[in-house]
Design a protein around this motif. Structure first.
Motif, short mmCIF file in Angstrom:
data_model
loop_
_atom_site.label_atom_id
_atom_site.label_comp_id
_atom_site.label_asym_id
_atom_site.label_seq_id
_atom_site.Cartn_x
_atom_site.Cartn_y
_atom_site.Cartn_z
N MET A 1 -10.14 -24.71 5.23
CA MET A 1 -10.03 -24.45 3.79
C MET A 1 -10.73 -23.15 3.40
N HIS A 2 -11.68 -22.70 4.23
CA HIS A 2 -12.39 -21.47 3.90
C HIS A 2 -11.44 -20.27 3.84
N ALA A 3 -10.42 -20.27 4.69
CA ALA A 3 -9.46 -19.16 4.67
C ALA A 3 -8.73 -19.12 3.33
N ALA A 4 -8.43 -20.28 2.77
CA ALA A 4 -7.76 -20.33 1.47
C ALA A 4 -8.65 -19.76 0.37
N TRP A 5 -9.94 -20.04 0.44
CA TRP A 5 -10.86 -19.49 -0.56
C TRP A 5 -11.11 -18.01 -0.33
N ASP A 6 -11.09 -17.57 0.91
CA ASP A 6 -11.19 -16.13 1.18
C ASP A 6 -10.09 -15.36 0.46
N ALA A 7 -8.90 -15.96 0.40
CA ALA A 7 -7.74 -15.30 -0.19
C ALA A 7 -7.83 -15.16 -1.70
N VAL A 8 -8.81 -15.81 -2.33
CA VAL A 8 -8.94 -15.70 -3.79
C VAL A 8 -10.27 -15.06 -4.19
N HIS A 9 -11.00 -14.52 -3.24
CA HIS A 9 -12.25 -13.84 -3.54
C HIS A 9 -12.12 -12.34 -3.26
N THR A 10 -12.30 -11.55 -4.29
CA THR A 10 -12.25 -10.09 -4.16
C THR A 10 -13.64 -9.57 -3.79
N ASP A 11 -13.71 -8.78 -2.74
CA ASP A 11 -14.97 -8.19 -2.30
C ASP A 11 -15.08 -6.78 -2.87
N TYR A 12 -15.96 -6.60 -3.84
CA TYR A 12 -16.08 -5.31 -4.50
C TYR A 12 -16.93 -4.31 -3.72
N SER A 13 -17.43 -4.70 -2.58
CA SER A 13 -18.09 -3.74 -1.70
C SER A 13 -17.16 -3.27 -0.59
N ALA A 14 -15.95 -3.82 -0.55
CA ALA A 14 -14.99 -3.47 0.50
C ALA A 14 -14.23 -2.20 0.13
N ARG A 15 -13.54 -1.66 1.12
CA ARG A 15 -12.75 -0.45 0.91
C ARG A 15 -11.26 -0.76 0.79
N ALA A 16 -10.93 -2.03 0.72
CA ALA A 16 -9.53 -2.44 0.62
C ALA A 16 -9.44 -3.66 -0.29
N ALA A 17 -8.26 -3.87 -0.85
CA ALA A 17 -8.03 -4.99 -1.77
C ALA A 17 -7.52 -6.20 -1.01
N LEU A 18 -7.50 -7.34 -1.70
CA LEU A 18 -6.85 -8.52 -1.14
C LEU A 18 -5.38 -8.20 -0.90
N PRO A 19 -4.79 -8.67 0.18
CA PRO A 19 -3.38 -8.35 0.44
C PRO A 19 -2.45 -9.03 -0.55
N GLY A 20 -1.31 -8.41 -0.77
CA GLY A 20 -0.28 -8.99 -1.62
C GLY A 20 0.97 -9.25 -0.80
N PRO A 21 2.05 -9.67 -1.43
CA PRO A 21 3.31 -9.88 -0.71
C PRO A 21 3.83 -8.57 -0.12
N THR A 22 4.68 -8.68 0.86
CA THR A 22 5.35 -7.49 1.37
C THR A 22 6.51 -7.13 0.44
N GLY A 23 7.02 -5.94 0.60
CA GLY A 23 8.18 -5.52 -0.17
C GLY A 23 7.87 -4.91 -1.52
N LEU A 24 6.59 -4.78 -1.88
CA LEU A 24 6.23 -4.23 -3.18
C LEU A 24 6.29 -2.71 -3.17
N ALA A 25 6.66 -2.13 -4.30
CA ALA A 25 6.73 -0.67 -4.40
C ALA A 25 5.34 -0.05 -4.30
N GLU A 26 4.34 -0.75 -4.83
CA GLU A 26 2.96 -0.31 -4.75
C GLU A 26 2.14 -1.43 -4.13
N SER A 27 1.33 -1.10 -3.16
CA SER A 27 0.52 -2.12 -2.50
C SER A 27 -0.73 -2.42 -3.32
#
Length: 460
Positions: A1-27
């Protein structure tokens, strides 16, 4: 279940955002970079944001909480949480220590000014180690909502379960054309004018209330990141986002927001949107519709589909065939719809401690494993912060506090309180009082008999 909670927590010290779906015009990383480059983008990192800096320092953290339940708190000696944008944490605002007293974050000052009939508690939390700058993004909770529903369906009567599933499907069918338009826009395929887009958006929100939350958060994001008003600049110098902007937006847009903070009712059309922003920050009025048109489709795709779906392969005309199909094609949206529809069931006060407590207990475990004693709303690090009532490795002192003429808080009475990792009774919350006004049946007297402490959290 921790992986599911990882997917809803934004890390503001990171250099990348949480991933989104594929196929988007802007990531999501494209938007991450764009936001860091806005006038207030420096507030999206611990180096510029006072709240994030405090949480990641490992030093004592000071919080304030407003409550109408001080007598109950004294009587029980317990602190309970409430569901909402922080799932199970006790809703608070940050404090900064000064030589003259405890200075509230501008969110806290707003609460003190607009809630004169409440009392204020102050907490001093001593963590054992620095915490990560990870905040919970409630807009991405659809997968958690769906998993919790599927795991606890046995608590529902057959008719209740069928109602939830059919209602979710009906809402998707009613709004399918606009939902497909959103996905097309997110994938870079504009199919209608901006005027038509906003007309359809305003019509779709009553059919798909979750869109109201997304719409509001997009506009809040726009205001908080792009405002350069004197007030916003002053707050930014203190390392704070200007909470007055989105508060004014919400209350100006929805007449009943003072009774219940319900973003499902947020649905201004294009002209109303421009008028609203012009009242709040005139310099931003002309660009608001352009920002919403570009940002809302992307945010919807992320919030509805999840990171392991192809946005270009989803059509809501087919996803609305039945509930099982919806959970396969748009699992996050299915979860959001079931969660929100469940709150309309007559038996929801009895179901609340089953479904919402399960989420709270699960997120407590996640926070504990990541040294998060003080979680925060990660949609933006704007100051909505909480107390993890289940954290075992931090001491927490509590006081009643009074406000002086300069707006500073001064502790006056220390309280011996026990944080209890359990949600308060639904009827002690704003949602419960509004939706279920009838008094609950008599309960036995004792330390755990009454809702000890309920945060003034947004209804999400």
């Amino acid at each position: 279940m921790h992986a599911a909670w990882d997917a809803v927590h934004t890390d503001y010290s990171a250099r990348a955002a949480l991933p989104g779906p594929t196929g988007l015009a802007e990531s999501t990383d494209d938007w991450f970079t764009a936001h860091r480059g806005t006038p207030n983008g420096h507030l999206l990192a611990p180096a510029g944001n006072q709240m994030l800096a405090s949480l990641t320092s490992g030093r004592p953290v000071h919080l304030m909480h407003t409550t109408p339940y001080l007598d109950a708190i004294r009587a029980t000696g317990e602190l309970h949480g409430s569901a909402g944008c922080l799932v199970g944490a006790l809703y608070c605002a940050p404090l900064t220590t000064t030589a003259e007293g405890l200075r509230p974050h501008n969110l806290g000052s707003y609460l003190l000014r607009t809630k004169p009939d409440i009392r204020t508690l102050v907490f001093e939390v001593h963590p054992e180690a620095p915490a990560p700058a990870k905040g919970l993004d409630y807009l991405r909770l659809g997968g958690i909502h769906l998993d919790t529903y599927l795991a606890h369906r046995g608590f529902l009567a057959e008719g209740e379960d069928e109602h939830l599933r059919q209602s979710a499907v009906d809402k998707v069918r009613e709004a399918a054309d606009f939902l497909d338009l959103l996905l097309a826009d997110a994938c870079g395929q504009r199919t209608t004018s901006t005027t038509a887009f906003f007309h359809q958006l305003a019509q779709a929100v009553p059919r798909m209330p979750f869109l109201g939350y997304l719409y509001f958060e997009v506009l809040s994001e726009y205001l908080l990141l792009y405002s350069t008003s004197p007030e916003t600049k002053a707050f930014a110098l203190a390392g704070e986002m200007n909470n007055h902007l989105y508060k004014e937006l919400a209350f100006a847009a929805v007449a009943t927001m003072g009774r219940l903070f319900d973003l499902a009712l947020f649905s201004p059309d294009r002209a109303q949107l421009t008028e609203l922003i012009n009242r709040i920050d005139p310099a931003l009025a002309l660009g608001a519709d352009t920002y919403v048109r570009r940002r809302l489709p992307h945010l919807f795709a992320c919030a509805a589909l999840g990171p392991d779906r192809d946005a270009g392969a989803v059509s809501f005309r087919y996803a609305g065939a039945d509930f099982d199909t919806l959970t396969i094609m748009a699992p996050y949206l299915a979860g959001q719809l079931v969660f929100r529809e469940m709150r309309t069931l007559p038996r929801y006060p009895a179901l609340f401690p089953v479904f919402e407590q399960a989420k709270a207990t699960s997120v407590y475990a996640y926070w504990n494993s990541h040294e998060i004693a003080v979680p925060f709303n990660g949609v933006l690090p704007k100051g909505e912060i909480g107390l993890n009532l289940a954290f075992p490795r931090a001491s927490c002192a509590a006081w009643v506090a009074e406000t002086c003429d300069r707006g500073l808080l001064h502790p006056t009475e220390e309280l011996n309180l026990l944080p209890v990792p359990r949600l308060a009774d639904l009827r002690g919350t704003a949602l419960g009082r509004a939706a279920f006004p009838d008094p609950p049946p008599p309960r036995p007297v004792g330390p755990s008999a009454s809702p000890a402490l309920v945060g003034a959290t947004s209804a999400v």
